[in-house]
Each structure stands twice: as C-alpha cells, then as structure tokens.
Design an enzyme around this catalytic site. Structure first.
Site, PDB file in Angstrom:
ATOM      1  N   SER A 152       0.840  -1.206   0.000  1.00  0.00           N
ATOM      2  CA  SER A 152       0.000   0.000   0.000  1.00  0.00           C
ATOM      3  C   SER A 152       0.874   1.256   0.000  1.00  0.00           C
ATOM      4  O   SER A 152       0.542   2.251  -0.658  1.00  0.00           O
ATOM      5  CB  SER A 152      -0.931  -0.002   1.222  1.00  0.00           C
ATOM      6  OG  SER A 152      -1.802  -1.096   1.141  1.00  0.00           O
ATOM      7  N   HIS A 178      -0.127 -10.546  -0.095  1.00  0.00           N
ATOM      8  CA  HIS A 178       1.142  -9.850  -0.329  1.00  0.00           C
ATOM      9  C   HIS A 178       1.852 -10.687  -1.402  1.00  0.00           C
ATOM     10  O   HIS A 178       2.668 -11.543  -1.113  1.00  0.00           O
ATOM     11  CB  HIS A 178       1.976  -9.769   0.945  1.00  0.00           C
ATOM     12  CG  HIS A 178       3.383  -9.299   0.694  1.00  0.00           C
ATOM     13  ND1 HIS A 178       3.679  -8.068   0.144  1.00  0.00           N
ATOM     14  CD2 HIS A 178       4.583  -9.913   0.865  1.00  0.00           C
ATOM     15  CE1 HIS A 178       4.996  -7.941   0.015  1.00  0.00           C
ATOM     16  NE2 HIS A 178       5.561  -9.048   0.441  1.00  0.00           N
TER      17      HIS A 178
END
Ligand code: NAD
Length: 321
Positions: A152, A178
């Site tokens: 992010s 991820h």
C-alpha cells in the site's frame, strides 16, 4: 512499584531483521530490543553495531542478543527468519522452508510462556502468519502478518508521482495477498479527500498513456525491481513493520492494512489476508470492512482463493487440517 518496560524481540537478523532492529532503535520506539538468529555471531554483530548508535540518538534503548526464553515477557516478537525467494521463485515457492523455520521458532517461544503479539514478515507472509497462529494457538488478534502494509505504501508512492502530491496525502490500499494476486479497490482511492476517479475526470492528461492496471502491476513489481538490483528488499518492509509496532506499543488505534484472520469479513473465512485493521495494544482490535464495487469484490475473492488454496494444501500436508 514496577514500571513495565517495552520489549521487542526480532528473530532472524538477516537484512530484514537487522533493518527492522535499526529502524526500531533510531526511532526510539521501545525500551529493549532482543536480536535472535540461528547464526549467533551474526546476531551479536548486529547488536554491537547498533549499540554504537546510542550516543547520537534521543533514547538509550537497550539492545542485546538473546534466545527464545527471553521472549517470555516480550510485548512483540517479530519473525523475519525465512528463505528469501531465489531468482525465478515466487514468494509462495518459499512456503515449505519458511514454515519449517517458523515452527522451530514459535514452539520454543510458546514453551517459554510468551503471550504477546507475533508480527510475521517472513514470506509467503499471509500463510506463514496463519501457520504461526495455528501452531501458537494465540488469539487471532495477537498474530499479525505485515501483509499489504508495504504494497500500500508503494501504491501511494506511484499515485503520488502521478498527481504530484506527498504520498501521505494519498489514501489508497492494496488488499489481499502480499503477492501477485493483490488488488486495488480504485473506487475508494482518494487524494486529499477527492476521489481519484474525479481527479482523473477533471485532469484527463494526468493519466495519458497510463492504465489503472499498469499502476497495480507496478505496485506488484515494485519489490522485484528492488530485488533485481540489491538481491532483497529491506528498508521499506522494516519501516512498515516499525509503523505496525508503534501503533501497537503506543496504543494508537491507527489503521494499517496488515494480514489478519478473516472470519466472515469481506465474505471470506479461514484465511489470513491484507485488509485495513485498527491496531492498538490488543494487536488487531477491529477489521475495517470497506464497501467495494462488485468487480473489486471479485478480484479480492480471487486473491483470497489463491492464498487459501495454498494454505489448505500445506496445512493438510502437515496434519493441521
Ligand atoms: P536473509 O537471508 O538476509 O536473513 C534470514 C535470516 O534468518 C538469516 O540471518 C538466518 O540466519 C536466519 N534464520 C534462518 N533460519 C533460522 C532459524 N531457524 N532461527 C533463527 N534464525 C534463522 O533474508 P531477508 O532478506 O532478511 O528476508 C527474510 C524474510 O523476509 C524472507 O522470508 C523474505 O521473503 C521476507 N521478506 C518479507 C517482506 C514482506 O513484505 N513481508 C519483505 C522483504 C522480505
């Protein structure tokens, strides 16, 4: 009278562990840092190097080597020991090795009586965090993976470059794994309170030649761009991990996207995935359920399915299902 000390143990003093320790130290986040590695000399080398910093810092943090028994009264244990992917491998390819390493760490720490918070960095982070929760049997709010906290941050950097603002004025999340299946809910991205979609509508030249998918791919590739040049990534993840640690130790109620156990949230269950959560002294105190558009939900669900399938296969194999 007893004043409680804040204590963070870092297991794995490779590039990620050492950078996390260094970042913790220089930001003056806690009273004690314990550095643990199977390679005791490496751990000691990092500790000695870090002790030389104290004179020029604003806090005399105690830094020492230790073993798993020293984690008994730690507030947080960060697991960074793992096998970084070799050239051509994905993060998921490192699951078996990293899980075996995690087991050899978590079992003695739990046997020592640890009841704090595990922060897992080792990849594949969503599955290793889930595995650590299962074998530690700690409440799910006490086992956190760094998840998409780093992705992010990378996404915000890319958007910030396009719109020419400070990345901290961009609100955007990469969610899910991820890894390659992570997704961005574009309908929720804002810059200074203005929807990204509206910014693009008002300034069509900003996105000339750029597709939203290009930004997502660039976010996913960002780690590999670093890996290809320096053989690993370390500073970004270390700083993200310290952001998570600060939110917990300082009881901040800060919202950060981390890998957490979903139990019906986002229509998913029995999977650890990157979603925004409220972090405080209890670890994950609440999960923020974002309202995504239908196609965004579908992409999030696909990411969940990818992670769950890998995790299930592994958990079956090792008798945890
Ligand atoms: P590294 O090889 O530099 O360090 C790994 C360290 O772990 C070594 O010092 C090794 O001695 C130690 N170790 C191995 N087995 C151990 C055990 N059983 N007990 C204690 N220590 C042990 O690797 P790195 O670059 O620091 O990466 C570490 C992990 O972090 C990898 O899994 C990597 O994929 C992951 N990583 C995650 C993110 C993320 O965003 N989650 C980002 C970067 C790296």
């Amino acid at each position: 009278m007893r004043i409680n000390k804040s204590k963070v143990a870092i297991v794995g003093c490779g590039l990620v562990g050492a950078s996390t320790g260094f970042s913790l130290l220089t930001q003056g986040v806690c009273d004690e840092i314990i550095m643990i590695d199977i390679n005791k000399e490496k751990a000691l080398g990092e500790v000695l190097d870090m002790r030389d910093d104290v004179e020029y810092l604003n806090r005399n943090t105690k830094v020492m080597t230790g073993d798993y028994a020293d984690c008994k009264d730690a507030d947080i244990v960060v697991i960074t020991a793992g096998a970084p992917p070799k050239k051509g491998q994905s993060r998921l390819d490192t699951l078996e090795v990293s899980a075996k390493i995690a087991k050899s760490i978590v079992e003695p720490i739990m046997a020592a009586g640890f009841d704090g918070i595990f922060i897992v960095i080792s990849n594949p982070v969503d599955i290793i965090a889930h595995y650590v929760q299962k074998i530690s049997n700690l409440p799910k709010n006490q086992v956190i993976g760094t998840g998409t906290a780093l992705d992010s941050a990378r996404l915000k950097n890319i958007i910030a470059e396009i719109v020419h603002v400070d990345p901290r004025s961009v609100y955007a999340y990469s969610l899910g794994e991820h890894g390659d299946s992570q997704m961005v809910p574009w309908s929720l991205v804002t810059v200074g309170g203005k929807k990204f979609y509206d910014i693009v509508l008002d300034n069509p030249e900003l996105m000339k030649g750029i597709e939203l998918d290009d930004i997502v791919n660039k976010t996913i590739r960002a780690g590999w761009e670093i890996y290809d040049r320096k053989g690993t990534t370390s500073f970004g993840i270390a700083t993200a991990a310290v952001g998570i640690i600060k939110a917990i130790l300082n009881d901040e109620n800060k919202i950060i996207p981390v890998s957490t156990y979903l139990d019906g949230e986002y229509g998913q269950s029995d999977v650890y995935l990157g979603v925004p959560v409220i972090l405080n002294r209890n670890g994950v105190s609440d999960i923020l359920e974002l309202h995504m558009l239908e196609d965004e939900k579908q992409r999030f669900n696909r990411s969940a399915e990818t992670v769950r399938a890998y995790a299930k296969d592994y958990f079956k194999k090792v008798g945890l299902l």
